[in-house]
Scaffold this motif. Structure first.
Motif, PDB file in Angstrom:
ATOM      1  N   HIS A  37       0.573  -1.256  -0.214  1.00  0.00           N
ATOM      2  CA  HIS A  37      -0.426   0.125  -0.218  1.00  0.00           C
ATOM      3  C   HIS A  37       0.799   1.126  -0.030  1.00  0.00           C
ATOM      4  CE1 HIS A  37       0.727  -0.689   4.374  1.00  0.00           C
ATOM      5  NE2 HIS A  37       0.483   0.687   4.059  1.00  0.00           N
ATOM      6  N   LEU A  38       1.641   1.413   0.602  1.00  0.00           N
ATOM      7  CA  LEU A  38       3.051   2.494   0.876  1.00  0.00           C
ATOM      8  C   LEU A  38       3.157   2.847  -0.932  1.00  0.00           C
ATOM      9  CD1 LEU A  38       4.849   1.239   3.355  1.00  0.00           C
ATOM     10  CD2 LEU A  38       2.709   3.027   3.429  1.00  0.00           C
ATOM     11  N   ALA A  39       3.340   1.514  -1.686  1.00  0.00           N
ATOM     12  CA  ALA A  39       4.105   1.906  -2.897  1.00  0.00           C
ATOM     13  C   ALA A  39       3.043   2.798  -3.915  1.00  0.00           C
ATOM     14  CB  ALA A  39       3.981   0.772  -3.922  1.00  0.00           C
ATOM     15  N   TYR A  40       2.247   3.061  -3.494  1.00  0.00           N
ATOM     16  CA  TYR A  40       0.705   4.124  -4.069  1.00  0.00           C
ATOM     17  C   TYR A  40       1.424   5.206  -4.061  1.00  0.00           C
ATOM     18  CZ  TYR A  40      -2.307   0.304  -5.591  1.00  0.00           C
ATOM     19  OH  TYR A  40      -2.546  -0.817  -5.581  1.00  0.00           O
ATOM     20  N   ARG A  41       1.205   5.461  -2.655  1.00  0.00           N
ATOM     21  CA  ARG A  41       1.738   6.876  -1.987  1.00  0.00           C
ATOM     22  C   ARG A  41       3.267   7.239  -2.624  1.00  0.00           C
ATOM     23  NH1 ARG A  41       2.474   7.679   3.723  1.00  0.00           N
ATOM     24  NH2 ARG A  41       0.692   9.098   3.779  1.00  0.00           N
ATOM     25  N   LEU A  42       4.321   6.668  -2.798  1.00  0.00           N
ATOM     26  CA  LEU A  42       5.246   6.671  -3.273  1.00  0.00           C
ATOM     27  C   LEU A  42       4.974   6.751  -4.267  1.00  0.00           C
ATOM     28  CD1 LEU A  42       8.757   6.974  -2.378  1.00  0.00           C
ATOM     29  CD2 LEU A  42       9.008   4.841  -3.430  1.00  0.00           C
ATOM     30  N   ILE A  43       5.126   6.428  -5.537  1.00  0.00           N
ATOM     31  CA  ILE A  43       4.583   6.304  -6.757  1.00  0.00           C
ATOM     32  C   ILE A  43       3.957   7.935  -7.285  1.00  0.00           C
ATOM     33  CG2 ILE A  43       3.449   5.976  -9.271  1.00  0.00           C
ATOM     34  CD1 ILE A  43       3.913   3.143  -8.513  1.00  0.00           C
ATOM     35  N   ARG A  44       2.870   8.314  -7.069  1.00  0.00           N
ATOM     36  CA  ARG A  44       2.090   9.735  -6.587  1.00  0.00           C
ATOM     37  C   ARG A  44       3.103  10.234  -5.755  1.00  0.00           C
ATOM     38  NH1 ARG A  44      -2.413   6.238  -3.734  1.00  0.00           N
ATOM     39  NH2 ARG A  44      -1.791   7.564  -2.065  1.00  0.00           N
ATOM     40  N   GLU A  45       3.930  10.885  -5.367  1.00  0.00           N
ATOM     41  CA  GLU A  45       4.932  11.446  -4.221  1.00  0.00           C
ATOM     42  C   GLU A  45       5.988  11.898  -6.252  1.00  0.00           C
ATOM     43  OE1 GLU A  45       6.711  10.113  -0.878  1.00  0.00           O
ATOM     44  OE2 GLU A  45       4.655  10.800   0.045  1.00  0.00           O
ATOM     45  N   ASN A  46       6.463  10.484  -6.191  1.00  0.00           N
ATOM     46  CA  ASN A  46       7.903  10.930  -7.146  1.00  0.00           C
ATOM     47  C   ASN A  46       7.448  11.121  -8.518  1.00  0.00           C
ATOM     48  OD1 ASN A  46      10.384  10.482  -5.871  1.00  0.00           O
ATOM     49  ND2 ASN A  46       8.886   8.994  -4.758  1.00  0.00           N
ATOM     50  N   LEU A  47       5.658   9.925  -9.615  1.00  0.00           N
ATOM     51  CA  LEU A  47       5.012  11.148 -10.667  1.00  0.00           C
ATOM     52  C   LEU A  47       3.811  11.707 -10.577  1.00  0.00           C
ATOM     53  CD1 LEU A  47       5.975   7.285 -12.029  1.00  0.00           C
ATOM     54  CD2 LEU A  47       7.813   9.652 -12.418  1.00  0.00           C
ATOM     55  N   PRO A  48       3.267  12.931 -10.039  1.00  0.00           N
ATOM     56  CA  PRO A  48       2.767  13.453  -9.791  1.00  0.00           C
ATOM     57  C   PRO A  48       1.721  13.434 -10.759  1.00  0.00           C
ATOM     58  CG  PRO A  48       4.056  15.709  -9.163  1.00  0.00           C
ATOM     59  CD  PRO A  48       4.936  13.446  -9.374  1.00  0.00           C
ATOM     60  N   GLN A  49       2.309  13.066 -11.903  1.00  0.00           N
ATOM     61  CA  GLN A  49       1.574  13.855 -13.477  1.00  0.00           C
ATOM     62  C   GLN A  49       0.668  12.652 -14.063  1.00  0.00           C
ATOM     63  OE1 GLN A  49       4.428  13.087 -13.112  1.00  0.00           O
ATOM     64  NE2 GLN A  49       5.185  11.684 -14.725  1.00  0.00           N
ATOM     65  N   LEU A  50       0.763  10.895 -13.072  1.00  0.00           N
ATOM     66  CA  LEU A  50      -0.052  10.379 -13.808  1.00  0.00           C
ATOM     67  C   LEU A  50      -1.422  10.164 -12.563  1.00  0.00           C
ATOM     68  CD1 LEU A  50       2.948   7.380 -13.372  1.00  0.00           C
ATOM     69  CD2 LEU A  50       1.853   8.420 -15.182  1.00  0.00           C
ATOM     70  N   PRO A  51      -2.168   9.877 -13.590  1.00  0.00           N
ATOM     71  CA  PRO A  51      -3.797   9.399 -13.467  1.00  0.00           C
ATOM     72  C   PRO A  51      -3.627   8.319 -12.718  1.00  0.00           C
ATOM     73  CG  PRO A  51      -3.580   9.334 -15.309  1.00  0.00           C
ATOM     74  CD  PRO A  51      -2.706   9.939 -14.798  1.00  0.00           C
ATOM     75  N   PRO A  52      -4.711   8.645 -11.209  1.00  0.00           N
ATOM     76  CA  PRO A  52      -4.914   7.206 -10.690  1.00  0.00           C
ATOM     77  C   PRO A  52      -4.917   6.129 -11.178  1.00  0.00           C
ATOM     78  CG  PRO A  52      -5.992   9.025  -9.443  1.00  0.00           C
ATOM     79  CD  PRO A  52      -5.556   9.608 -11.216  1.00  0.00           C
ATOM     80  N   ALA A  53      -5.088   6.048 -12.239  1.00  0.00           N
ATOM     81  CA  ALA A  53      -6.085   4.570 -13.450  1.00  0.00           C
ATOM     82  C   ALA A  53      -4.396   4.025 -13.303  1.00  0.00           C
ATOM     83  CB  ALA A  53      -6.137   5.267 -14.419  1.00  0.00           C
ATOM     84  N   ASP A  54      -3.412   4.791 -13.791  1.00  0.00           N
ATOM     85  CA  ASP A  54      -1.649   4.769 -13.948  1.00  0.00           C
ATOM     86  C   ASP A  54      -1.157   4.173 -12.958  1.00  0.00           C
ATOM     87  OD1 ASP A  54      -2.546   5.303 -16.352  1.00  0.00           O
ATOM     88  OD2 ASP A  54      -1.720   7.126 -16.869  1.00  0.00           O
TER      89      ASP A  54
END
Length: 78
Positions: free
Chosen positions: A41-58
């Motif tokens: 579940h922490l992977a989601y947070r790390l991706i959103r922090e490092n790749l903020p341009q990605l939509p949630p589906a990606d």
């Protein structure tokens, strides 16, 4: 011999998977579990922090792909 045609349609997402996998691979390792719970579940947070341009589906697609990649590379750790 003919080269295999590229099947992927979203090459930018594929590149994001490669980049994100390097960041989140430790979260899939059972040795890194916290109180017996995986840290996926922490992977989601790390991706959103490092790749903020990605939509949630990606982001979801990346974590799903990363899970499959990890399991294919570490079959004994499942």
């Amino acid at each position: 011999m003919n080269p295999t045609p590229e099947r992927r349609k979203n090459l930018a997402l594929r590149e994001a998977v490669d980049q994100a996998y390097r960041l989140i691979e430790p979260f899939f390792d059972p040795a890194n579990a916290w109180n017996g719970q995986q840290l996926e579940h922490l992977a989601y947070r790390l991706i959103r922090e490092n790749l903020p341009q990605l939509p949630p589906a990606d982001v979801q697609a990346i974590v799903t792909a990363a899970t499959r990649i990890y399991r294919s590379r570490h079959p004994a750790g499942q």
